[in-house]
Design a protein around this motif. Structure first.
Motif, PDB file in Angstrom:
ATOM      1  N   ILE A  74      17.910 -13.533 -69.986  1.00  0.00           N
ATOM      2  CA  ILE A  74      17.036 -12.363 -69.846  1.00  0.00           C
ATOM      3  C   ILE A  74      16.306 -12.393 -68.518  1.00  0.00           C
ATOM      4  O   ILE A  74      16.255 -11.400 -67.780  1.00  0.00           O
ATOM      5  CB  ILE A  74      16.010 -12.319 -71.000  1.00  0.00           C
ATOM      6  N   LEU A  75      15.724 -13.536 -68.192  1.00  0.00           N
ATOM      7  CA  LEU A  75      14.891 -13.637 -66.995  1.00  0.00           C
ATOM      8  C   LEU A  75      15.711 -13.668 -65.707  1.00  0.00           C
ATOM      9  O   LEU A  75      15.241 -13.203 -64.666  1.00  0.00           O
ATOM     10  CB  LEU A  75      14.002 -14.882 -67.081  1.00  0.00           C
ATOM     11  N   GLY A  76      16.945 -14.219 -65.765  1.00  0.00           N
ATOM     12  CA  GLY A  76      17.755 -14.354 -64.557  1.00  0.00           C
ATOM     13  C   GLY A  76      17.968 -13.048 -63.814  1.00  0.00           C
ATOM     14  O   GLY A  76      17.608 -12.931 -62.633  1.00  0.00           O
ATOM     15  N   PRO A  77      18.531 -12.023 -64.454  1.00  0.00           N
ATOM     16  CA  PRO A  77      18.786 -10.770 -63.724  1.00  0.00           C
ATOM     17  C   PRO A  77      17.524 -10.071 -63.232  1.00  0.00           C
ATOM     18  O   PRO A  77      17.500  -9.536 -62.114  1.00  0.00           O
ATOM     19  CB  PRO A  77      19.512  -9.905 -64.772  1.00  0.00           C
ATOM     20  N   VAL A  78      16.464 -10.055 -64.063  1.00  0.00           N
ATOM     21  CA  VAL A  78      15.271  -9.320 -63.649  1.00  0.00           C
ATOM     22  C   VAL A  78      14.556 -10.023 -62.501  1.00  0.00           C
ATOM     23  O   VAL A  78      14.032  -9.374 -61.589  1.00  0.00           O
ATOM     24  CB  VAL A  78      14.319  -9.092 -64.854  1.00  0.00           C
ATOM     25  N   VAL A  79      14.543 -11.372 -62.522  1.00  0.00           N
ATOM     26  CA  VAL A  79      13.920 -12.113 -61.409  1.00  0.00           C
ATOM     27  C   VAL A  79      14.739 -11.949 -60.145  1.00  0.00           C
ATOM     28  O   VAL A  79      14.206 -11.630 -59.067  1.00  0.00           O
ATOM     29  CB  VAL A  79      13.762 -13.603 -61.779  1.00  0.00           C
ATOM     30  N   MET A  80      16.058 -12.160 -60.243  1.00  0.00           N
ATOM     31  CA  MET A  80      16.904 -12.020 -59.059  1.00  0.00           C
ATOM     32  C   MET A  80      16.931 -10.576 -58.584  1.00  0.00           C
ATOM     33  O   MET A  80      16.918 -10.306 -57.368  1.00  0.00           O
ATOM     34  CB  MET A  80      18.323 -12.505 -59.379  1.00  0.00           C
ATOM     35  N   GLY A  81      16.979  -9.631 -59.525  1.00  0.00           N
ATOM     36  CA  GLY A  81      16.953  -8.222 -59.144  1.00  0.00           C
ATOM     37  C   GLY A  81      15.672  -7.860 -58.417  1.00  0.00           C
ATOM     38  O   GLY A  81      15.670  -7.034 -57.504  1.00  0.00           O
ATOM     39  N   GLY A  82      14.554  -8.490 -58.813  1.00  0.00           N
ATOM     40  CA  GLY A  82      13.290  -8.254 -58.138  1.00  0.00           C
ATOM     41  C   GLY A  82      13.327  -8.677 -56.683  1.00  0.00           C
ATOM     42  O   GLY A  82      12.697  -8.066 -55.812  1.00  0.00           O
ATOM     43  N   PHE A  83      14.076  -9.753 -56.412  1.00  0.00           N
ATOM     44  CA  PHE A  83      14.232 -10.211 -55.029  1.00  0.00           C
ATOM     45  C   PHE A  83      15.196  -9.333 -54.240  1.00  0.00           C
ATOM     46  O   PHE A  83      14.938  -9.002 -53.077  1.00  0.00           O
ATOM     47  CB  PHE A  83      14.758 -11.661 -55.011  1.00  0.00           C
ATOM     48  N   LEU A  84      16.314  -8.958 -54.873  1.00  0.00           N
ATOM     49  CA  LEU A  84      17.408  -8.332 -54.121  1.00  0.00           C
ATOM     50  C   LEU A  84      17.381  -6.808 -54.114  1.00  0.00           C
ATOM     51  O   LEU A  84      17.904  -6.186 -53.197  1.00  0.00           O
ATOM     52  CB  LEU A  84      18.754  -8.806 -54.684  1.00  0.00           C
ATOM     53  N   PHE A  85      16.784  -6.176 -55.145  1.00  0.00           N
ATOM     54  CA  PHE A  85      16.819  -4.711 -55.253  1.00  0.00           C
ATOM     55  C   PHE A  85      15.429  -4.099 -55.102  1.00  0.00           C
ATOM     56  O   PHE A  85      15.140  -3.040 -55.645  1.00  0.00           O
ATOM     57  CB  PHE A  85      17.422  -4.283 -56.595  1.00  0.00           C
ATOM     58  N   SER A  86      14.563  -4.781 -54.353  1.00  0.00           N
ATOM     59  CA  SER A  86      13.188  -4.303 -54.210  1.00  0.00           C
ATOM     60  C   SER A  86      13.060  -3.199 -53.175  1.00  0.00           C
ATOM     61  O   SER A  86      12.007  -2.583 -53.032  1.00  0.00           O
ATOM     62  CB  SER A  86      12.274  -5.473 -53.807  1.00  0.00           C
ATOM     63  N   GLY A  99      25.829   7.030 -64.215  1.00  0.00           N
ATOM     64  CA  GLY A  99      24.737   7.825 -63.664  1.00  0.00           C
ATOM     65  C   GLY A  99      23.456   7.757 -64.462  1.00  0.00           C
ATOM     66  O   GLY A  99      22.623   8.664 -64.382  1.00  0.00           O
ATOM     67  N   TRP A 100      23.260   6.697 -65.225  1.00  0.00           N
ATOM     68  CA  TRP A 100      22.068   6.604 -66.076  1.00  0.00           C
ATOM     69  C   TRP A 100      20.806   6.312 -65.274  1.00  0.00           C
ATOM     70  O   TRP A 100      19.736   6.823 -65.578  1.00  0.00           O
ATOM     71  CB  TRP A 100      22.244   5.505 -67.123  1.00  0.00           C
ATOM     72  N   MET A 101      20.906   5.480 -64.222  1.00  0.00           N
ATOM     73  CA  MET A 101      19.705   4.989 -63.530  1.00  0.00           C
ATOM     74  C   MET A 101      20.092   4.324 -62.225  1.00  0.00           C
ATOM     75  O   MET A 101      21.284   4.201 -61.913  1.00  0.00           O
ATOM     76  CB  MET A 101      18.959   3.995 -64.430  1.00  0.00           C
ATOM     77  N   ASP A 102      19.073   3.849 -61.465  1.00  0.00           N
ATOM     78  CA  ASP A 102      19.350   3.159 -60.209  1.00  0.00           C
ATOM     79  C   ASP A 102      19.543   1.661 -60.464  1.00  0.00           C
ATOM     80  O   ASP A 102      19.482   1.188 -61.603  1.00  0.00           O
ATOM     81  CB  ASP A 102      18.230   3.399 -59.190  1.00  0.00           C
ATOM     82  N   LYS A 103      19.772   0.894 -59.375  1.00  0.00           N
ATOM     83  CA  LYS A 103      20.100  -0.526 -59.513  1.00  0.00           C
ATOM     84  C   LYS A 103      18.972  -1.335 -60.128  1.00  0.00           C
ATOM     85  O   LYS A 103      19.208  -2.224 -60.963  1.00  0.00           O
ATOM     86  CB  LYS A 103      20.476  -1.112 -58.138  1.00  0.00           C
ATOM     87  N   SER A 104      17.743  -1.067 -59.736  1.00  0.00           N
ATOM     88  CA  SER A 104      16.604  -1.825 -60.275  1.00  0.00           C
ATOM     89  C   SER A 104      16.455  -1.600 -61.775  1.00  0.00           C
ATOM     90  O   SER A 104      16.258  -2.536 -62.551  1.00  0.00           O
ATOM     91  CB  SER A 104      15.312  -1.429 -59.548  1.00  0.00           C
ATOM     92  N   ALA A 105      16.564  -0.338 -62.184  1.00  0.00           N
ATOM     93  CA  ALA A 105      16.449  -0.017 -63.600  1.00  0.00           C
ATOM     94  C   ALA A 105      17.628  -0.590 -64.386  1.00  0.00           C
ATOM     95  O   ALA A 105      17.469  -1.066 -65.516  1.00  0.00           O
ATOM     96  CB  ALA A 105      16.379   1.494 -63.798  1.00  0.00           C
ATOM     97  N   ALA A 106      18.818  -0.579 -63.780  1.00  0.00           N
ATOM     98  CA  ALA A 106      20.002  -1.129 -64.443  1.00  0.00           C
ATOM     99  C   ALA A 106      19.851  -2.637 -64.652  1.00  0.00           C
ATOM    100  O   ALA A 106      20.258  -3.180 -65.687  1.00  0.00           O
ATOM    101  CB  ALA A 106      21.246  -0.839 -63.612  1.00  0.00           C
TER     102      ALA A 106
END
Length: 393
Positions: free
Chosen positions: A151-163, A249-256
């Motif tokens: 759970i934490l892996g994608p949201v933490v990494m996404g926070g770094f990469l898709f900010s 087309g549901w959402m952007d990368k951060s939301a995904a």
């Protein structure tokens, strides 16, 4: 029913902490897929090399890991695995400076080798810390912390990469490297009691004799094949989840990324916890059969591209697959007539299936569409149904 005897509570807690580490490390790969597609302008099929390289490390290191753990014990195996993870994580620094996909892949290969040793040690150890009758339930409980890492892996990494700012992939991996190095130092000073099966874990038996004994068992062979097919489904779906959501087309990368973490993988963790409770009361093979049918149906719905019905099918895959890996693993090692550590090493070769599945789905997605690609996990889940039916007999 008491899943873990009091004398093994502390070792169980220590070894279970490792499940979080590799859950986190494997989950961030799903974010790297999309990041490298954008950063390096590569296709979905090419980005699948991220999973292929990591799980190649699993495949090549799994058997040596079993030998290392057999000779040196669980604790030394854990420390070595953590050290390799740290080395691979720090290699992201030169990889980013050179902007070299090759260096990134080399780093992920080393991380894969480290994770192979950790999983080869931790999975059978958690399963063996108590009554064999509850090994599936106990391993599912330990794997729940793996779910938290997922759970934490994608949201933490996404926070770094898709900010939306200048993103650095080396920074989060450097932080992981430091954390894992500290964990290695801690495990180098703690004591993990060795759990032996007196009738099987003979140190005098040669490696060749042990392997020959294992492969004589038809149930062991089909267990490995089923786990391989399961990894095809689980890893490939995770790898292409963000691509699928964006294509719809549901959402952007951060939301995904957030949906992957808190929606899909959150459901996965809750289902694994629930599965541990259910299997303390219902036979593991019955639960596995029901979940195999549910997951295969979900993947088939996604492949048919039925709008919101397919979306429900996608999340059904996460709910029903949650108990599969620990259950198949525990059922397979429970009946081996040989060294459990070596048996575990063969089972830990199976994540290479994730590389195969991701490549297959990537090629179908590039040539047809991403919905059709879900026929791959649908077929893979069907093998779990067959395995459960065989075990029921």
């Amino acid at each position: 029913m008491n899943l873990v005897p009091k004398k093994y509570i502390v070792p169980f807690i220590l070894i279970t902490s490792l499940f979080f580490i590799w859950g986190f490390a494997r989950a961030v790969l799903d974010v790297l897929n999309k990041h490298f597609q954008d950063m390096l302008s590569i296709s979905i099929t090419q980005s699948a090399m991220i999973q292929a390289t990591t799980y190649l490390g699993y495949f090549l290191m799994a058997l040596p890991a079993g030998i290392i753990i057999t000779r040196g014990g669980y604790r030394r195996g854990v420390v070595l695995g953590l050290c390799l993870f740290a080395v691979g994580a720090f290699m992201f620094i030169p990889g980013e400076r050179l902007m070299s996909f090759g260096v990134f892949l080399a780093a992920l290969f080393i991380i894969g080798c480290g994770l192979a040793i950790l999983e080869t040690a931790a999975n059978p150890y958690a399963a063996e810390l108590g009554d064999p009758a509850t090994s599936s339930s106990r391993l599912n409980l330990a794997q729940s912390l793996n779910g938290l890492g997922c759970i934490l892996g994608p949201v933490v990494m996404g926070g770094f990469l898709f900010s939306g700012k200048d993103s650095s992939v080396a920074l989060p991996y450097s932080i992981m490297g430091i954390a894992v190095a500290v964990a290695a130092a801690v495990f180098s000073r703690v004591s993990l009691p060795e759990i032996k099966r007196v009738e099987t874990d003979s140190q005098e038996e040669s490696l060749g004799t042990t392997i020959k004994s294992l492969w004589k068992s038809g149930l062991f062979r089909i267990g490995i094949l089923t786990l391989f097919c399961y990894e095809i489904a689980e890893i490939s779906i995770n790898s292409l989840f963000i691509n699928y959501v964006l294509s719809a087309g549901w959402m952007d990368k951060s939301a995904a990324t957030a949906l992957l973490s808190f929606g899909a993988l959150g459901l996965f963790m809750l289902a694994r916890i629930a599965g541990s409770w259910v299997m303390s009361r219902v036979a593991a093979v019955k639960v596995l059969l029901a979940c195999g049918i549910g997951a295969a149906s979900g993947a088939l719905l996604v492949s048919l591209n039925l709008g919101w019905i397919s979306a429900v099918g996608l999340f059904a895959c996460y709910a029903f697959e949650a108990i599969m890996f620990p259950t198949i693993f525990a059922l397979t090692i429970s009946g081996v007539k040989g060294n459990v550590k070596i048996a575990s090493s063969f089972l830990m070769m199976t994540p290479i299936g994730g590389a195969v599945g991701t490549l297959l789905m990537g090629m179908i997605a590039d040539r047809i569409d991403i919905s059709t690609a879900f026929i791959v996990p649908a077929i893979a889940y069907f093998s779990v149904i067959v395995y459960a039916m065989i075990r029921r007999k």
